[in-house]
Design an enzyme around this catalytic site. Structure first.
Site, PDB file in Angstrom:
ATOM      1  N   GLU A  31      10.462  -2.274  -0.404  1.00 55.08           N
ATOM      2  CA  GLU A  31       8.989  -2.992  -0.250  1.00 55.08           C
ATOM      3  C   GLU A  31       7.955  -2.440  -0.985  1.00 55.08           C
ATOM      4  O   GLU A  31       8.160  -1.241  -1.352  1.00 55.08           O
ATOM      5  CB  GLU A  31       8.736  -2.717   1.173  1.00 55.08           C
ATOM      6  CG  GLU A  31       7.188  -3.161   1.540  1.00 55.08           C
ATOM      7  CD  GLU A  31       6.764  -2.925   3.169  1.00 55.08           C
ATOM      8  OE1 GLU A  31       7.418  -3.403   4.143  1.00 55.08           O
ATOM      9  OE2 GLU A  31       6.228  -1.759   3.404  1.00 55.08           O
TER      10      GLU A  31
ATOM     11  N   CYS B 298       0.976  -1.637   6.738  1.00 59.21           N
ATOM     12  CA  CYS B 298       1.341  -1.492   5.370  1.00 59.21           C
ATOM     13  C   CYS B 298       0.435  -2.869   4.537  1.00 59.21           C
ATOM     14  O   CYS B 298       0.442  -2.657   3.153  1.00 59.21           O
ATOM     15  CB  CYS B 298       2.448  -1.522   4.900  1.00 59.21           C
ATOM     16  SG  CYS B 298       3.582  -2.746   5.676  1.00 59.21           S
TER      17      CYS B 298
END
Length: 272
Positions: free
Chosen positions: A14, A48
């Site tokens: 990610e 996030c």
């Protein structure tokens, strides 16, 4: 990656970094404020894909600040610390790190903190310099810097010279501005006219032959392996009264409406 490669274990990487949010002059400041405030301070900013900083002109900043203060008050009340809908920082180490970031720029909204509760108020910073710590790391907390730019070109340049973000947000009533930002930048996911990005994980593919390694190619698999599947949520600036159901303060009636909206619907038909 190195540890997984020893065992041929598949994994998804990610993207990290800071998620930009460009706000065009052609927008409704209260709608933008509602949507940015909602997701920036959701879970006390500890998500996030939350917008990490806002790029806008000086004129738009002056319109945004009172709108953001209004949204914060509407969502969390006159005393956000007493709101049951505002979370706390996950640990003492993270709390102290965030307290240090409050010294960057100038506090325009919020800025209060309480170490005994690991509480940091929904905070907006202005007059922030690019070299300050708050612009050098992912914030992961209820702090939002506003950075002024002279226009779209400067905003795009600001975004593209930094690390590729996990999510990128653009607010504008002008569809050409949205298309320009989307075409000129690269990010894990892109979202227009909303602050909530659902699908923003970027898979970094590593090729192998057939079923060996951590990927495959030949035919369609080559195309998929070497393609960047970019999630794009393109939403218009309207329907704010409908979207407002997401905003705090929360209530049983709002929960019932949300559950009703998410209910699976089916139909039966007869083919003749």
């Amino acid at each position: 990656m190195a540890a997984a490669a020893k065992h041929l274990t598949p994994l998804t990487l990610e993207l990290g970094g800071k998620n930009p949010c460009y706000v065009d002059d052609d927008c409704d400041p209260q709608t933008v404020a509602n949507r940015v405030v909602f997701f920036r301070y959701f879970n006390a900013g500890q998500t996030c894909v939350a917008p990490d900083y806002v790029l806008c002109s000086r004129e738009t900043q002056e319109r945004l600040l009172p709108a953001m203060q209004s949204a914060i008050t509407q969502f969390y009340g006159e005393d956000p610390k007493a709101s049951p809908d505002l979370g706390r920082i996950v640990g003492e180490k993270q709390f102290r790190r965030l307290q240090g970031l409050l010294r960057c720029g100038r506090v325009a909204i919020g800025g209060q903190s309480d170490e005994t509760e690991r509480y940091i108020a929904p905070t907006v910073l202005v007059d922030v310099q690019e070299t300050e710590p708050v612009m050098q790391e992912e914030i992961f907390g209820p702090i939002l810097p506003l950075v002024t730019v002279r226009g779209l070109d400067e905003a795009v340049d600001f975004i593209t010279r930094r690390e590729k973000p996990l999510a990128l947000y653009t607010f504008s009533n002008n569809s050409q501005v949205v298309k320009r930002v989307m075409a000129a930048t690269s990010s894990g996911g892109f979202c227009s006219n909303d602050g909530f990005m659902h699908l923003t994980l970027e898979t970094l593919p590593f090729g192998g032959v057939g079923a060996s390694g951590m990927g495959s190619y030949h035919g369609k698999f080559s195309f998929d392996t070497f393609s960047h599947h970019r999630a794009c949520l393109l939403r218009g600036p309207g329907l704010e009264k409908i979207y407002a159901i997401r905003y705090p303060p929360y209530s049983p009636s709002k929960l019932r409406l949300l559950l009703l909206a998410m209910r699976t619907r089916s139909c039966s038909c007869t083919l003749l």
